[in-house]
Write an enzyme that holds these catalytic residues in place. Structure first.
Site, PDB file in Angstrom:
ATOM      1  CB  VAL A  40      -0.968   0.015   1.206  1.00 31.60           C
ATOM      2  CG1 VAL A  40      -1.889   1.224   1.118  1.00 31.60           C
ATOM      3  CG2 VAL A  40      -1.799  -1.261   1.252  1.00 31.60           C
ATOM      4  CG  HIS A 124       4.688   1.599  11.753  1.00 31.69           C
ATOM      5  ND1 HIS A 124       4.178   2.514  12.633  1.00 31.69           N
ATOM      6  CD2 HIS A 124       3.980   0.463  11.969  1.00 31.69           C
ATOM      7  CE1 HIS A 124       3.201   1.962  13.330  1.00 31.69           C
ATOM      8  NE2 HIS A 124       3.062   0.713  12.954  1.00 31.69           N
ATOM      9  CD  GLU A 248     -27.249  13.482   8.814  1.00 34.63           C
ATOM     10  OE1 GLU A 248     -28.230  12.710   8.736  1.00 34.63           O
ATOM     11  OE2 GLU A 248     -27.250  14.509   9.507  1.00 34.63           O
TER      12      GLU A 248
HETATM   13  N1  LIG Z   1      -0.854   0.811   4.615  1.00 33.50           N
HETATM   14  C1  LIG Z   1      -0.556   2.111   4.780  1.00 33.50           C
HETATM   15  O1  LIG Z   1      -1.059   2.978   4.064  1.00 33.50           O
HETATM   16  C2  LIG Z   1       0.412   2.539   5.834  1.00 33.50           C
HETATM   17  C3  LIG Z   1       1.479   1.747   6.190  1.00 33.50           C
HETATM   18  N2  LIG Z   1       2.482   2.240   6.985  1.00 33.50           N
HETATM   19  C4  LIG Z   1       3.640   1.419   7.271  1.00 33.50           C
HETATM   20  O2  LIG Z   1       4.339   1.210   6.043  1.00 33.50           O
HETATM   21  C5  LIG Z   1       4.922  -0.089   6.011  1.00 33.50           C
HETATM   22  C6  LIG Z   1       4.385  -0.873   4.829  1.00 33.50           C
HETATM   23  O3  LIG Z   1       3.016  -1.085   5.053  1.00 33.50           O
HETATM   24  P1  LIG Z   1       2.003  -1.565   3.910  1.00 33.50           P
HETATM   25  O4  LIG Z   1       2.275  -0.832   2.670  1.00 33.50           O
HETATM   26  O5  LIG Z   1       0.649  -1.515   4.509  1.00 33.50           O
HETATM   27  O6  LIG Z   1       2.454  -3.095   3.749  1.00 33.50           O
HETATM   28  P2  LIG Z   1       1.690  -4.315   3.062  1.00 33.50           P
HETATM   29  O7  LIG Z   1       1.066  -5.166   4.095  1.00 33.50           O
HETATM   30  O8  LIG Z   1       0.837  -3.791   1.973  1.00 33.50           O
HETATM   31  O9  LIG Z   1       2.918  -5.148   2.477  1.00 33.50           O
HETATM   32  C7  LIG Z   1       3.933  -4.530   1.706  1.00 33.50           C
HETATM   33  C8  LIG Z   1       4.754  -5.530   0.941  1.00 33.50           C
HETATM   34  O10 LIG Z   1       5.409  -6.451   1.805  1.00 33.50           O
HETATM   35  C9  LIG Z   1       5.595  -7.650   1.093  1.00 33.50           C
HETATM   36  N3  LIG Z   1       5.841  -8.726   2.073  1.00 33.50           N
HETATM   37  C10 LIG Z   1       5.083  -9.064   3.146  1.00 33.50           C
HETATM   38  N4  LIG Z   1       5.647 -10.082   3.815  1.00 33.50           N
HETATM   39  C11 LIG Z   1       6.797 -10.382   3.158  1.00 33.50           C
HETATM   40  C12 LIG Z   1       7.822 -11.349   3.361  1.00 33.50           C
HETATM   41  N5  LIG Z   1       7.793 -12.213   4.372  1.00 33.50           N
HETATM   42  N6  LIG Z   1       8.845 -11.375   2.482  1.00 33.50           N
HETATM   43  C13 LIG Z   1       8.895 -10.504   1.447  1.00 33.50           C
HETATM   44  N7  LIG Z   1       7.950  -9.577   1.205  1.00 33.50           N
HETATM   45  C14 LIG Z   1       6.919  -9.529   2.040  1.00 33.50           C
HETATM   46  C15 LIG Z   1       4.296  -7.787   0.303  1.00 33.50           C
HETATM   47  O11 LIG Z   1       4.510  -8.566  -0.850  1.00 33.50           O
HETATM   48  C16 LIG Z   1       3.980  -6.360  -0.072  1.00 33.50           C
HETATM   49  O12 LIG Z   1       4.506  -6.024  -1.329  1.00 33.50           O
HETATM   50  C17 LIG Z   1       4.605  -0.699   7.383  1.00 33.50           C
HETATM   51  O13 LIG Z   1       5.662  -0.371   8.243  1.00 33.50           O
HETATM   52  C18 LIG Z   1       3.333   0.030   7.788  1.00 33.50           C
HETATM   53  O14 LIG Z   1       3.116   0.039   9.186  1.00 33.50           O
HETATM   54  C19 LIG Z   1       2.464   3.524   7.443  1.00 33.50           C
HETATM   55  C20 LIG Z   1       1.431   4.368   7.132  1.00 33.50           C
HETATM   56  C21 LIG Z   1       0.272   3.899   6.402  1.00 33.50           C
HETATM   57 MG   LIG Z   2      -0.406   2.210  11.215  1.00 37.10          MG
END
Ligand SMILES: NC(=O)C1=CN([C@@H]2O[C@H](COP(=O)(O)OP(=O)(O)OC[C@H]3O[C@@H](n4cnc5c(N)ncnc54)[C@H](O)[C@@H]3O)[C@@H](O)[C@H]2O)C=CC1
Ligand SMILES: [Mg+2]
Ligand SMILES: CC(=O)[C@](C)(O)C(=O)O
Ligand SMILES: [Mg+2]
Length: 348
Positions: A40, A124, A248
């Site tokens: 994301v 994060h 709403e």
């Molecule tokens: N989702 C969001 O919009 C937000 C996320 N964050 C932080 O940003 C960071 C990324 O979060 P997201 O984008 O939500 O992550 P996500 O859950 O969408 O995963 C991101 C990527 O990690 C890869 N992945 C997961 N497990 C893996 C593994 N064992 N080996 C290799 N690749 C692996 C997935 O293929 C994916 O491409 C985290 O630290 C999160 O807390 C911070 C602000 C908002």
């Molecule tokens: Mg968070």
């Protein structure tokens, strides 16, 4: 840095006026920014950086759905899209945007490529703050920095495309090169932040976990569900209960709050509504206060981190997660919501 008054307190904040894109481009002109992970935040940050003129590559597991998404978004295998390890090797700044659990799983691989002078970037404070549980302890001779957009990566991209921005916090955990701060702020501007406010890794993760479990996601669903169920139990139709609880709020009243604050939203409602809302809000605050205390405590002790890590380690984690999301989706309230959304004039 600009000193700005927030309520009664003054804070140091960084704005785009003070740190223009040109300056960010100058600071990062010799860097290769490797965005590791394309879930994301990965797409939002990588695409914004690319469109802002930075040198960006993406690291992602080949054969995964998100690898295909990266290709669709225009990243070119072997040129700007690589396996995680290859991208980690090529990058001078590693933006560690795997899921928090994925960061633990890939740490040994990524660590190998954190050679002196590189920067390790997080969105994060999780991995560093809970290092006793994550095992993430970076070498001393790299910068360790954070830019945490305060919202979904999807919104980060949408707001950027609309010419607006999403606010982010920033923090320095380790300054090995003497340039950690300028690297960090340049990245913050590059990913499309609105304004940047200072924090540290611990405060970022404590507030973030509280916010998402609380008023941003967990508490709001709980509040909606309680009111919807009550109205339904008193014989109100799904249309009435959903409109009076969610539609709403999101369509009419929250945009007014966003625009000009709660008092402004109140002032645009009837005096009857204002009288009632002013009489009742403190009772609701007091009712949930103990739940918030319990939540913050669970964050501070590392219990929330433990629950997240344990759940994410399970083989069938994604499947289970989808089941739980489906349960929300299939609930009467959100089924009613789907029907209501279809009837919005722009969707009809
Ligand atoms: N989702 C969001 O919009 C937000 C996320 N964050 C932080 O940003 C960071 C990324 O979060 P997201 O984008 O939500 O992550 P996500 O859950 O969408 O995963 C991101 C990527 O990690 C890869 N992945 C997961 N497990 C893996 C593994 N064992 N080996 C290799 N690749 C692996 C997935 O293929 C994916 O491409 C985290 O630290 C999160 O807390 C911070 C602000 C908002
Ligand atoms: Mg968070
Ligand atoms: C979008 C965001 O900032 C959250 C809710 O904290 C998250 O996705 O972890
Ligand atoms: Mg957040």
């Amino acid at each position: 840095m600009a000193k700005l008054k927030f309520g009664t307190i003054e804070e140091n904040v960084m704005t785009r006026q003070e740190f223009p894109l040109k300056k960010a481009q100058e600071v990062l002109k010799d860097e290769v920014i490797a965005v590791l992970g394309y879930g994301v935040q990965g797409p939002g940050q990588a695409l914004n950086l690319k469109d802002n003129g930075f040198n960006v590559i993406v690291g992602q597991r080949k054969g995964s759905k998100t690898w295909d998404k990266a290709v669709e978004d225009g990243w070119i295998p072997g040129k700007t899209l690589f396996e995680l390890e290859e991208a980690a090797e090529k990058g001078t700044i590693l933006q560690y945007l795997l899921s928090d659990a994925g960061q633990i799983a890939q740490w040994e691989t990524v660590k190998k490529h954190l050679t002196p002078g590189k920067a390790l970037y997080f969105s994060h404070g999780f991995g560093i703050t809970y290092s006793d549980q994550t095992g993430i302890v970076p070498p001393k001779d790299v910068d360790v920095i954070l830019v945490a957009p305060k919202g979904s990566g999807t919104s980060l991209r949408r707001l950027f495309v609309n010419g607006s921005g999403l606010n982010s916090s920033y923090a320095i955990h380790q300054d090995a090169t003497g340039k950690a701060l300028e690297r960090c702020l340049a990245l913050g501007i590059g990913v499309g932040s609105g304004y940047l406010f200072e924090t540290n890794f611990r405060k970022e993760v404590y507030s973030d976990l509280t916010g998402e479990r609380g008023s941003l996601m967990g508490a709001i669903q709980g509040l909606f569900a309680a009111q919807y169920d009550l109205l339904r139990s008193k014989g109100h139709s799904p249309s009435e209960a959903f409109n009076e609880t969610v539609e709403e709020a999101t369509q009419s009243l929250y945009p007014l709050v966003a625009e000009n604050g709660m008092d402004w939203m109140y002032a645009n409602c009837s005096t009857t509504a204002q009288r009632g809302a002013l009489d009742w809000w403190k009772k609701f605050r007091d009712a949930v206060k103990p739940v918030f205390e319990e939540l913050y405590d669970s964050v501070e002790t590392g219990n929330e981190a433990k629950l997240t890590i344990t759940a994410n380690e399970k083989e069938d984690y994604r499947v289970e997660l989808e089941k739980e999301l489906r349960e929300l989706k299939d609930s009467e309230m959100w089924q009613a919501g789907a029907a209501v959304r279809k009837l919005r004039p722009e969707n009809a």
